[in-house]
Design a protein around this motif. Structure first.
Motif, mmCIF file in Angstrom:
data_model
loop_
_atom_site.group_PDB
_atom_site.id
_atom_site.type_symbol
_atom_site.label_atom_id
_atom_site.label_comp_id
_atom_site.label_asym_id
_atom_site.label_seq_id
_atom_site.Cartn_x
_atom_site.Cartn_y
_atom_site.Cartn_z
ATOM 1 N N TYR B 32 6.002 1.576 -13.333
ATOM 2 C CA TYR B 32 4.753 1.507 -12.562
ATOM 3 C C TYR B 32 3.543 1.458 -13.469
ATOM 4 O O TYR B 32 3.613 1.741 -14.656
ATOM 5 C CB TYR B 32 4.649 2.698 -11.606
ATOM 6 N N GLU B 33 2.422 1.088 -12.877
ATOM 7 C CA GLU B 33 1.135 1.127 -13.581
ATOM 8 C C GLU B 33 0.062 1.515 -12.575
ATOM 9 O O GLU B 33 0.228 1.288 -11.370
ATOM 10 C CB GLU B 33 0.820 -0.229 -14.218
ATOM 11 N N GLU B 34 -1.016 2.127 -13.061
ATOM 12 C CA GLU B 34 -2.106 2.497 -12.162
ATOM 13 C C GLU B 34 -3.198 1.445 -12.277
ATOM 14 O O GLU B 34 -3.633 1.116 -13.380
ATOM 15 C CB GLU B 34 -2.650 3.881 -12.534
ATOM 16 N N ILE B 35 -3.628 0.928 -11.126
ATOM 17 C CA ILE B 35 -4.656 -0.122 -11.141
ATOM 18 C C ILE B 35 -5.746 0.220 -10.124
ATOM 19 O O ILE B 35 -5.528 1.018 -9.217
ATOM 20 C CB ILE B 35 -4.058 -1.511 -10.809
ATOM 21 N N PRO B 36 -6.944 -0.367 -10.283
ATOM 22 C CA PRO B 36 -7.998 -0.145 -9.286
ATOM 23 C C PRO B 36 -7.544 -0.672 -7.926
ATOM 24 O O PRO B 36 -6.911 -1.742 -7.857
ATOM 25 C CB PRO B 36 -9.182 -0.961 -9.806
ATOM 26 N N THR B 37 -7.858 0.069 -6.882
ATOM 27 C CA THR B 37 -7.415 -0.305 -5.534
ATOM 28 C C THR B 37 -7.834 -1.725 -5.156
ATOM 29 O O THR B 37 -7.091 -2.446 -4.502
ATOM 30 C CB THR B 37 -7.971 0.707 -4.513
ATOM 31 N N GLU B 38 -9.040 -2.130 -5.583
ATOM 32 C CA GLU B 38 -9.492 -3.468 -5.159
ATOM 33 C C GLU B 38 -8.669 -4.591 -5.780
ATOM 34 O O GLU B 38 -8.764 -5.727 -5.355
ATOM 35 C CB GLU B 38 -10.984 -3.680 -5.436
ATOM 36 N N GLN B 39 -7.864 -4.267 -6.785
ATOM 37 C CA GLN B 39 -7.017 -5.310 -7.381
ATOM 38 C C GLN B 39 -5.573 -5.237 -6.884
ATOM 39 O O GLN B 39 -4.684 -5.869 -7.442
ATOM 40 C CB GLN B 39 -7.015 -5.179 -8.905
ATOM 41 N N SER B 40 -5.343 -4.426 -5.849
ATOM 42 C CA SER B 40 -3.956 -4.125 -5.486
ATOM 43 C C SER B 40 -3.371 -5.025 -4.402
ATOM 44 O O SER B 40 -2.222 -4.848 -4.011
ATOM 45 C CB SER B 40 -3.852 -2.666 -5.043
ATOM 46 N N GLY B 42 -1.286 -7.379 -2.422
ATOM 47 C CA GLY B 42 0.016 -7.996 -2.673
ATOM 48 C C GLY B 42 0.917 -7.206 -3.616
ATOM 49 O O GLY B 42 2.065 -7.575 -3.808
ATOM 50 N N ARG B 43 0.414 -6.121 -4.197
ATOM 51 C CA ARG B 43 1.260 -5.310 -5.077
ATOM 52 C C ARG B 43 2.052 -4.297 -4.243
ATOM 53 O O ARG B 43 1.772 -4.097 -3.063
ATOM 54 C CB ARG B 43 0.388 -4.587 -6.117
ATOM 55 N N ILE B 44 3.028 -3.635 -4.869
ATOM 56 C CA ILE B 44 3.936 -2.722 -4.165
ATOM 57 C C ILE B 44 3.658 -1.293 -4.626
ATOM 58 O O ILE B 44 3.637 -1.038 -5.836
ATOM 59 C CB ILE B 44 5.396 -3.057 -4.517
ATOM 60 N N THR B 45 3.498 -0.381 -3.682
ATOM 61 C CA THR B 45 3.279 1.025 -4.055
ATOM 62 C C THR B 45 4.557 1.597 -4.678
ATOM 63 O O THR B 45 5.656 1.307 -4.219
ATOM 64 C CB THR B 45 2.935 1.881 -2.831
ATOM 65 N N THR B 46 4.391 2.471 -5.701
ATOM 66 C CA THR B 46 5.578 3.126 -6.277
ATOM 67 C C THR B 46 5.820 4.476 -5.653
ATOM 68 O O THR B 46 6.901 5.043 -5.741
ATOM 69 C CB THR B 46 5.418 3.419 -7.787
ATOM 70 N N GLU B 47 4.756 5.064 -5.090
ATOM 71 C CA GLU B 47 4.921 6.371 -4.466
ATOM 72 C C GLU B 47 4.036 6.408 -3.234
ATOM 73 O O GLU B 47 3.157 5.573 -3.071
ATOM 74 C CB GLU B 47 4.530 7.472 -5.449
ATOM 75 N N ALA B 48 4.283 7.389 -2.370
ATOM 76 C CA ALA B 48 3.473 7.531 -1.169
ATOM 77 C C ALA B 48 2.033 7.829 -1.571
ATOM 78 O O ALA B 48 1.788 8.501 -2.566
ATOM 79 C CB ALA B 48 4.025 8.649 -0.309
ATOM 80 N N VAL B 49 1.095 7.305 -0.774
ATOM 81 C CA VAL B 49 -0.322 7.525 -1.056
ATOM 82 C C VAL B 49 -0.895 8.423 0.037
ATOM 83 O O VAL B 49 -0.748 8.129 1.226
ATOM 84 C CB VAL B 49 -1.086 6.185 -1.074
ATOM 85 N N PHE B 50 -1.532 9.541 -0.366
ATOM 86 C CA PHE B 50 -2.099 10.496 0.595
ATOM 87 C C PHE B 50 -3.620 10.443 0.535
ATOM 88 O O PHE B 50 -4.201 10.332 -0.552
ATOM 89 C CB PHE B 50 -1.611 11.912 0.265
ATOM 90 N N ALA B 51 -4.276 10.533 1.711
ATOM 91 C CA ALA B 51 -5.736 10.464 1.771
ATOM 92 C C ALA B 51 -6.352 11.626 1.005
ATOM 93 O O ALA B 51 -5.895 12.771 1.119
ATOM 94 C CB ALA B 51 -6.203 10.487 3.224
ATOM 95 N N LEU B 52 -7.402 11.315 0.234
ATOM 96 C CA LEU B 52 -8.131 12.363 -0.493
ATOM 97 C C LEU B 52 -9.278 12.914 0.337
ATOM 98 O O LEU B 52 -9.853 13.934 0.013
ATOM 99 C CB LEU B 52 -8.668 11.810 -1.813
ATOM 100 N N CYS B 53 -9.657 12.213 1.413
ATOM 101 C CA CYS B 53 -10.688 12.735 2.311
ATOM 102 C C CYS B 53 -10.447 12.203 3.714
ATOM 103 O O CYS B 53 -9.666 11.272 3.909
ATOM 104 C CB CYS B 53 -12.083 12.366 1.823
ATOM 105 N N SER B 54 -11.119 12.817 4.694
ATOM 106 C CA SER B 54 -10.951 12.388 6.080
ATOM 107 C C SER B 54 -11.892 11.238 6.406
ATOM 108 O O SER B 54 -12.894 11.024 5.725
ATOM 109 C CB SER B 54 -11.267 13.551 7.035
ATOM 110 N N SER B 55 -11.585 10.525 7.478
ATOM 111 C CA SER B 55 -12.491 9.505 7.982
ATOM 112 C C SER B 55 -12.496 9.585 9.497
ATOM 113 O O SER B 55 -11.436 9.466 10.092
ATOM 114 C CB SER B 55 -12.041 8.118 7.519
ATOM 115 N N PRO B 56 -13.620 9.807 10.169
ATOM 116 C CA PRO B 56 -14.896 10.125 9.532
ATOM 117 C C PRO B 56 -14.817 11.461 8.791
ATOM 118 O O PRO B 56 -13.995 12.308 9.124
ATOM 119 C CB PRO B 56 -15.889 10.195 10.691
ATOM 120 N N MET B 57 -15.730 11.617 7.819
ATOM 121 C CA MET B 57 -15.750 12.857 7.045
ATOM 122 C C MET B 57 -16.453 13.965 7.810
ATOM 123 O O MET B 57 -16.487 15.102 7.382
ATOM 124 C CB MET B 57 -16.457 12.602 5.706
#
Lengths: 635, 635
Positions: B32-40, B42-57
């Motif tokens: 795996y590699e870590e990349i900026p979200t805006e470049q992601s 079509g790429r495949i996640t290697t692990e589950a992604v959890f929200a760092l904040c709520s929406s709405p906050m």
């Protein structure tokens, strides 16, 4: 109260699209550029491409063997083999080698007997031109290889090079300027202050423009300042082909977009009969399309799909989008208004051999519902609704192969569901779990309607004091099983430091409570406890206020929007709340026996029994998993 | 005769795949590699992604209007409006603004009456929490946003940013080294000498690797030199994840690949029961997959799809490829051998409401047949063939929407067909024409079987001397029409300078002729002329040698592989040949009346009548188009 543009129109979707296309059709010109062929994957040809040379460029051996003069092989038969001399009667050729005059046939290596260094013998005469690929067999010089407006695939690149084409004219990709606006909008990389909103739509638009063949340029957010927005748009009209402004497209006090566009050009449509997504602006300025899209994520997405994508198409020439439509059975009744065309997000599952579409949340703000959904069910403007059981067309945006390998879980929510689904995809690539959270009873009803493979439940039978089993016995005729899940602790989630000094359920009458939805196991338990204590629900402020998940309830308490909610330890812990245990309950999975041996179910059971999940549950806390994965059959 | 590896195995496709996957499964590790979200995208996640904040906050207004304290609005009814004071009882809010304690409800702007600068009046009490989006309604902090192994879509990018995720871990794309080999292979950019072959497969592989989520590095061609190839492969094994060698994978004198791979590692499979594509090598060296693919373009493509794509998948985690399968009716019988699984290229047309699959050329060298095809019909190894009229599964690689808007033309070949198809796509984007060239009679048979909308024909009725019409009258019961095409000149295409001094058909007995296939109008005309002159076809060398199109016949003459062929002026002209006119003929289009008003047919007729086409025909020469586009109905 400031300037409001109360008058938003309600132009039907198709009409809006036609108005806009007609306004643009003489203004948009497809442009081209010449690029190296190896960079042309996915681009669109602007003109027909003709081969500059033939392939093969010469008559070539189609086999490894010897090239001969057919005339001279006449008479060779098995009992009278013919000897041939190297350089004189034959030359050795490998597949692809040129075969030149006077040679006019090839004999396969397998049919040639070596006598010595320069002599071979053959057992059969060769027919003229046998095993020879004639010049131009594949491509004839001057032949059309690709037509205009063709999207270039890998195989096309191979043929282009075979035909000697090293440069190719393709449609220039339109440049799209994207402007996020709003004083409260901040870049997601920065630290939010209270009231700030993380900008996310423009990043989504950026990715959509890229997907649809354009080049996106996202600008940093502009505050709600008439002149600043006007200047930015005005500048962009010089350098870009399309301008998108987000949001400020509605009729609020600070919705400047429509006024600015009226000043810079002409607004053709303001307000479209679509839900979600009504506040759309379609304008033309300096002969270029300028589109105002609403701020709610789902509205923004639908607005883009309906009004930006067709415009991108006019520039990029990409008409071949497959809208991946499937027929599915609608699981519950959908009512819609004649005022608009509605896009309802649906989950699609293949359960028991049929495709079932289950509607999700219809809020415009629920971006996660777009992520969780598998597609849209579109309800036409002239339709008042669709009955459950009817066949509907779903525009899928997930692949059918994924859907076929998805375990459909509908029922009560727990944090471990996401973890399980994740571990399933990780250990069994190509297998997925989809979870919809409608509470235990909601899930059992969905199972009865044939929408799910599995229902997570925690339903206490008040009479027997037994969890889950009695409900299945009462509700189902078909052979059912229970896959044992976890024991988990339910309790009151309260604010840190317990400022209202809540000691138990009896104290809830003096605080702001937030409840769970009807049919949720947590609510059943709460009602049971109230009854035991003889407390009238009407005495509890917020009894009627509903949150859909443990986490959503915890979030409301955490943000001081409520003082207490009933929920699981894991949720309280995740949101940094205090937790007053009320009781332990059994959270299990109801599964029809016929689904127990699905590959997806086997993957589920493996994960449920696995150490990896148990370790994660220990980290979260509040779970007991001694029986997890055991199957109980109902007799 | 040098060293040949005569022993190529014939391992069944599935078995070969399993052998190879098993050998690789412990050796391939997904990185795996870590990349900026805006470049992601079509790429495949290697692990589950959890929200760092709520929406709405925060609790946010869901409408433009005023935020109020619900308690204080009690009692307001239409005949007893309630006055509220700014800052005291209410504040003005726009959609998305925070609503904070003590405010707990929003009243829509439309329901608020402005009294003065600081006073409003309301006609109805507000319910607590009405028109408020509670914190976390969309995303709850800590919630799982995306699971592992998920391919990131535009909507996911929006949600990731809403959840505060600006960087993301994705699967590293595998690096693939591609080595074209062969002394005769040259870069397409260079000037070919006799016997050279333009390298094209590696460019196609490059595009395929990109499409399937890898990073391709194409090396320049290496000559057939054991040590050079060995060194290149050996070096690549250090820096790349996968190595592809093309070609030299068979068992010829200069097919070194298998020997080199035996030296560098282990060859697991050499030779697969697949057609085209048998000479495939599956090897492992330095724990990395090395694949040898055959040189014929179609074999190369099919070999890649079957053996490289699954390996790429093991690295990239991309399992969700939709193989776009449709059911179609097979138009003619297909016979296949039990020795292999066969991939037959087919054209797919929607004619009269049903999908019809028509097999194309089965040669391994015919790359253009891959370009022209719409998909593959796969015949399993244990199947000896499929009868005409049976339903077959086609793996489409063209979109169904394109196929639905394609005019299907099957019949006689003329250069103008490509031009017409091109002009149709250009002027009516989204409309296509597909032309298959099987000669006039072949086309009419296809029309009778319901495979085509239209048949280009030039069939002389010997009795009446009339073109085309008599054939339709004889062959069809249903109402037919003829769309008039062009008059064109047929003649002998001969080499420049006319070295054999050919003056007419009678001279053909003393030269090498190349004929057209049975059922071709040109052959009918040739036979007619021979008969008139009383010439026995057996006296003409090459009468039995067939070329499929005018251009292919012209190419053979041009390359001195034949001395003369019958064909149209346009083809002779295009290939720089001399031309002896023999006669004028009518090249028209037979169309069932029921297809005359298809949008695709109308587009065809518009183009046929248009000046643009006429201008192009003038440039080519040899056409008369006075009647082009006129419709004649058969009575």
């Amino acid at each position: 109260m400031g300037k409001r543009n109360l008058y938003l129109n309600n132009t039907p979707v198709e009409e809006a699209r036609i108005i806009y296309k007609n306004a643009l059709k003489d203004r948009i010109k497809m442009e081209y550029e010449e690029i190296p062929t190896e960079q042309s994957l996915g681009r669109i040809t602007t003109e027909a491409v003709f081969a500059l040379c033939s392939s093969p460029m010469f008559n070539a051996a189609a086999m490894d063997g010897i090239a001969v003069i057919a005339e001279r092989t006449k008479g060779a038969i098995e009992r009278e083999p013919l000897e041939l001399k190297k350089q004189e009667d034959f030359i050795i050729v490998d597949t692809g080698d040129p075969v030149k005059y006077p040679y006019d046939a090839v004999i396969m290596a397998e049919d040639v007997l070596e006598i010595d260094e320069s002599t071979v013998s053959i057992l059969e005469a060769a027919a003229p031109w046998q095993h020879i690929r004639p010049v131009g067999e594949d491509i004839v010089c001057g032949e059309m290889l690709l037509a205009s407006m063709h999207k270039i695939r890998p195989i096309d690149i191979g043929v282009l090079f075979s035909g000697g084409i090293t440069k190719i004219k393709v449609v220039k990709q339109p440049k799209v300027a994207i402007f996020p606006t709003g004083t409260e909008i901040i870049e997601p990389e920065s630290e939010p202050k209270e009231g700030d909103i993380l900008e996310s739509n423009s990043r989504m638009f950026e990715a959509m423009v890229t997907s649809y063949g354009g080049i996106a340029h996202r600008f940093p957010p502009i505050e709600d300042d008439y002149e600043k927005i006007k200047k930015a748009v005005s500048d962009a009209l010089v350098h870009y082909d399309i301008v998108i402004i987000n949001a400020g497209s509605s009729a609020g006090t600070e919705d400047y977009t429509v006024h600015i566009l009226r000043e810079l050009g002409k607004v053709l449509v303001h307000g479209v009969a679509i839900k979600p997504g009504k506040p759309v602006i379609l304008a033309v300025a300096k002969d270029k399309p300028v589109i105002g899209l609403p701020g709610y994520p789902v509205s923004a997405y639908i607005g883009f799909e309906n009004f930006v994508k067709p415009i991108l198409t006019m520039f990029s020439g990409e008409y071949g989008y497959e809208s991946n439509q499937v027929k599915a059975v609608l699981s519950k009744r959908l009512v819609s208004s004649l005022k608009h065309k509605e896009y309802v997000r649906v989950k699609v599952g293949e359960v028991g051999g049929r495709l079932v579409a289950s509607p999700l949340s219809r809020g415009a703000g629920a971006a996660m519902s777009l992520v969780r959904a598998d597609g849209f069910c579109v309800i036409d403007q002239n339709c008042e609704g669709i009955e459950a059981g009817e066949s509907v067309t779903v525009e899928l945006y997930r692949s059918m192969s994924e859907i076929r390998h998805t375990l459909v879980s509908i029922g009560s929510h727990d944090l471990i569901l996401d973890l399980i689904g994740d571990l399933m995809s990780f250990h069994d690539p190509g297998i997925y779990m989809s979870s919809t959270h409608v509470g235990s009873m909601g899930g059992l009803m969905a199972l009865k309607r044939g929408e799910a493979h599995m229902v997570p439940i925690h339903l206490l039978d008040e009479e027997s004091g037994v969890y889950n089993l009695p409900y299945l016995v009462r509700l189902f005729q078909e052979p059912m099983s229970i896959i044992k899940g976890v024991k988990r602790i339910q309790g009151l989630m309260i604010q840190k430091g317990n400022p209202l000094n809540i000691k138990g359920i009896e104290d809830l009458t003096r605080c702001r409570y937030v409840n769970r939805q009807r049919g949720a196991g947590t609510r059943v338990l709460f009602d049971y406890k109230l009854k035991l204590l003889g407390i009238d629900p009407l005495l509890i402020t917020g009894y009627g206020r509903e949150a859909a998940t443990h986490m959503a309830a915890a979030a409301l308490v955490s943000s001081n929007s409520a003082d207490a909610a009933m929920g699981i330890f894991a949720a309280a812990n995740a949101m940094g709340l205090e937790f007053l245990p009320i009781g332990e309950e059994e959270y299990d999975f109801a599964v029809p026996v016929k689904y127990l041996d699905l590959p997806e179910m086997l993957s589920f059971i493996r994960v449920l029994k696995g150490e990896e999940l148990h370790h994660r549950m220990d980290q979260i806390g509040g779970y007991q998993y001694d029986l997890a994965g055991e199957i109980q059959y109902l007799s």
